[in-house]
Enzyme design. Structure first.
Site, PDB file in Angstrom:
ATOM      1  N   SER A  84     -13.926  37.237 -75.514  1.00 19.70           N
ATOM      2  CA  SER A  84     -15.137  37.269 -76.323  1.00 19.70           C
ATOM      3  C   SER A  84     -15.124  38.519 -77.220  1.00 19.70           C
ATOM      4  O   SER A  84     -14.159  38.720 -77.960  1.00 19.70           O
ATOM      5  CB  SER A  84     -16.367  37.233 -75.408  1.00 19.70           C
ATOM      6  OG  SER A  84     -17.514  36.877 -76.135  1.00 19.70           O
ATOM      7  N   ARG A 144     -31.680  37.542 -74.257  1.00 15.84           N
ATOM      8  CA  ARG A 144     -30.658  37.208 -73.278  1.00 15.84           C
ATOM      9  C   ARG A 144     -30.663  35.722 -72.949  1.00 15.84           C
ATOM     10  O   ARG A 144     -29.616  35.098 -72.771  1.00 15.84           O
ATOM     11  CB  ARG A 144     -30.885  38.032 -72.004  1.00 15.84           C
ATOM     12  CG  ARG A 144     -29.938  37.728 -70.869  1.00 15.84           C
ATOM     13  CD  ARG A 144     -28.500  38.034 -71.201  1.00 15.84           C
ATOM     14  NE  ARG A 144     -27.656  38.032 -70.025  1.00 15.84           N
ATOM     15  CZ  ARG A 144     -26.340  38.228 -70.038  1.00 15.84           C
ATOM     16  NH1 ARG A 144     -25.715  38.445 -71.176  1.00 15.84           N
ATOM     17  NH2 ARG A 144     -25.650  38.231 -68.926  1.00 15.84           N
ATOM     18  N   ASP A 182     -16.002  25.515 -75.038  1.00 12.24           N
ATOM     19  CA  ASP A 182     -16.615  26.708 -75.630  1.00 12.24           C
ATOM     20  C   ASP A 182     -17.137  26.366 -77.018  1.00 12.24           C
ATOM     21  O   ASP A 182     -16.366  26.149 -77.945  1.00 12.24           O
ATOM     22  CB  ASP A 182     -15.565  27.828 -75.709  1.00 12.24           C
ATOM     23  CG  ASP A 182     -16.120  29.141 -76.249  1.00 12.24           C
ATOM     24  OD1 ASP A 182     -17.292  29.180 -76.699  1.00 12.24           O
ATOM     25  OD2 ASP A 182     -15.374  30.140 -76.210  1.00 12.24           O
ATOM     26  N   HIS A 237     -18.268  28.868 -72.943  1.00 14.04           N
ATOM     27  CA  HIS A 237     -17.723  30.184 -73.291  1.00 14.04           C
ATOM     28  C   HIS A 237     -17.484  31.049 -72.058  1.00 14.04           C
ATOM     29  O   HIS A 237     -16.513  31.801 -71.988  1.00 14.04           O
ATOM     30  CB  HIS A 237     -18.689  30.878 -74.253  1.00 14.04           C
ATOM     31  CG  HIS A 237     -18.222  32.220 -74.711  1.00 14.04           C
ATOM     32  ND1 HIS A 237     -17.089  32.372 -75.488  1.00 14.04           N
ATOM     33  CD2 HIS A 237     -18.709  33.467 -74.502  1.00 14.04           C
ATOM     34  CE1 HIS A 237     -16.911  33.660 -75.730  1.00 14.04           C
ATOM     35  NE2 HIS A 237     -17.869  34.342 -75.155  1.00 14.04           N
ATOM     36  N   ASP A 238     -18.377  30.955 -71.102  1.00 20.34           N
ATOM     37  CA  ASP A 238     -18.267  31.790 -69.894  1.00 20.34           C
ATOM     38  C   ASP A 238     -17.027  31.476 -69.059  1.00 20.34           C
ATOM     39  O   ASP A 238     -16.771  32.184 -68.078  1.00 20.34           O
ATOM     40  CB  ASP A 238     -19.518  31.617 -69.019  1.00 20.34           C
ATOM     41  CG  ASP A 238     -20.541  32.723 -69.264  1.00 20.34           C
ATOM     42  OD1 ASP A 238     -20.255  33.622 -70.073  1.00 20.34           O
ATOM     43  OD2 ASP A 238     -21.614  32.685 -68.639  1.00 20.34           O
TER      44      ASP A 238
END
Lengths: 363, 363
Positions: A145, A215, A311, A344-345
């Site tokens: 990232s 967040r 992602d 993405h994680d």
């Protein structure tokens, strides 16, 4: 495992892309393993937006395990029995390196007087750290990232400093949609009356509500639709029927609220503004005359790019774009798109194929 | 063109899915064209989350043209020379129909005392309106996005009231990701100290900041990544170089801020909470024993489902899911996925293929 915690105060001022310099900057970092006598076994890990130097040791605020313990440690893919692993908190962040919450020369926190920084400025700080540690050439620089942006920036601007460059779930530029999500987060922070134009450090209340909303927005982008459906679907939280109210009826609501509120305990709202800004400004081609291949002209490093099929924040096409530029520059590059459901994680989660790619590439 | 603006006060209380009833509810609506003597030419248009009854006449607050002027009017695909077009503000909204900003029996605004409503409750209000207008059977019910949910709900729960059901860019249930984005918006509103637990109507300041952030988040989901890139890319706004500050450097930032602030002038924050909640609660299968096909058992209506290939809010798979259920129920259904670059908002924008589908289906 325990890391060795250190802070380096830079003796030279840190020049910044926006003009001006940062004086007396400090870089807080962790190291794992032992540096070889010839300095040849150092691996620099670069952390993501809300990450920090606690890669493989417990986080001092939350007590949680390091963010990449599955990857870094004795006998792990990045084997600390063999490699000397360094991870530093980036300049602008809030875990010990100089950032908006740090004391300015006048003894008060910088707050919004902190200069706007770029990814290259962060890397300038990391290179100064390598100089301080006497490491001329890294065995590898590795990042996912925003960490991948730093790895690319290091390879482009300090091409002699790394033999291997591993970039995971990243991009060479922030897209309009990426910028949009970050701007949303910044507006949420700035709309919080406790933000006080950034001067909240002496106040009783911090802009926690705004930061939690930011967040939450970011967190949605870190997971795939498939992952959210698989994890939560339309399941209700601690109840059998809908409340017909505004409690967190659905598990996904409860999860997001938890992610938002947990985050504010460990992260500074102004750092969130500065780091997202740095990411939005990132456009490696623009820095090199508008042509990404120029960024890598003459590089002798070996590159590996990894993307995940789920992602949608930095989709495979972004990695492929970098690979094409590296091909055009005649660089040695390998590329793999891994299949993983987490979005993405995925780079932080249990994806055994990633372990094999990382281990294989750095050896 | 001008619409005929009317308000119907319901004589009977409106029963609600959450239990209880809404007394004295008012439904504000616009009509275009003339109802045939036999009442056979009525088309009900259902609006989306932040839409209203001003389909083809100027919005009274913003002065902007109606939201579907390209589709509705004399000689347009929904031809008001032939059809009597009705569009009502849904219960819970804020453009004249009863909602949280309306006066409760005690003379004060309902605010958060307004009951949590569902899509089916909204449709119950619309059916009461049709009763009031003496319309037994619609020539067609048409809706995009949340409007499509209403069209599906009407078809499922009042199967004799519409001959044709046209559902555009919609879904039969809100996914975990859909809920997540809405929850983010609600948290942004509720985090605004001007929200005052919903009791802001008598206050000098309204929760505009929170509502603007919620709108920004939603707006990102209405556009495709491709549309954002095509429209804005990384272009700077009114400047040649980055400011190295927190102004809206990028056009996409400026656009989002504009969308957010413009929205608060015409929309009530509490209505945003209630309507997003209704959408999150929507799960047509759940209402019918967990099997979507049951919702349409025995229906004699003709259905048409339309999706857009760039819509990631309610992607084609959601429409296909409805089509499969209709097939299983033996209903007459046609389905088309249109190619358009705008994302979810395509149903409101210049997509000539949609005009042809709409015109062809309702004739």
């Amino acid at each position: 495992m325990a890391g060795a915690s250190q802070v380096l105060q830079l003796t030279d001022p840190l020049p910044l892309d926006g003009g001006g310099e940062l004086h007396g900057a400090e870089i807080a970092f962790e190291t794992y393993g032992t540096l070889a006598g010839d300095g040849s076994n150092a691996i620099l890990l670069c952390h993501a937006l809300t990450g920090d130097q606690y890669v493989a040791s417990p986080h001092p605020v939350t007590g949680k395990p390091g963010w990449w313990e599955r990857m870094v440690g004795p006998g792990k893919p990045i084997d600390t029995d063999r490699y000397f692993v360094i991870c530093a908190n980036v300049v602008g962040s809030c875990m010990g390196s100089t950032g908006p919450a740090s004391e300015a020369p006048d003894g008060k926190p910088y707050a919004m007087r902190f200069p706007v920084i770029t990814i290259r400025d962060m890397v300038r700080g990391l290179v100064a750290l390598l100089d301080g540690l006497g490491i001329d050439k890294l065995h590898a620089v590795v990042g996912g990232s925003m960490g991948g942006m730093q790895a690319l920036s290091l390879a482009a601007n300090w091409p002699d400093r790394a033999e291997r460059v591993l970039v995971i779930a990243s991009t060479s530029r922030h897209s309009a949609q990426n910028i949009a999500f970050h701007e949303l987060g910044r507006q949420a922070v700035m709309a919080d009356p406790n933000w006080h134009q950034g001067d909240y450090y002496a106040q009783e209340s911090q802009p926690d509500s705004g930061l939690a909303v930011a967040r939450m927005a970011a967190h949605i982008t870190y997971l795939s639709e498939e992952a959210l459906t698989g994890k939560f679907g339309r399941n209700l939280q601690d109840r059998d029927t809908k409340s017909f109210g505004f409690d967190a009826d659905f598990q996904v609501e409860s999860y997001l609220r938890y992610q938002g509120s947990g985050f504010t305990r460990r992260f500074d709202a102004n750092s969130y503004l500065y780091i997202t800004r740095a990411m939005d400004y990132f456009d490696l081609a623009e820095e090199h005359g508008g042509k990404l291949a120029n960024a890598f002209a003459g590089t002798e490093a070996r590159f590996c790019l990894v993307s995940f099929d789920s992602d949608w924040l930095y989709p495979t096409a972004e990695s492929r774009h970098v690979v094409h530029a590296l091909n055009a520059a005649g660089a040695a590059v390998s590329f793999v798109e891994l299949s993983a459901p987490h979005g993405h994680d995925s780079f932080l989660l249990d994806v055994p194929a990633l372990d094999r790619v990382v281990k294989g590439f750095i050896e």
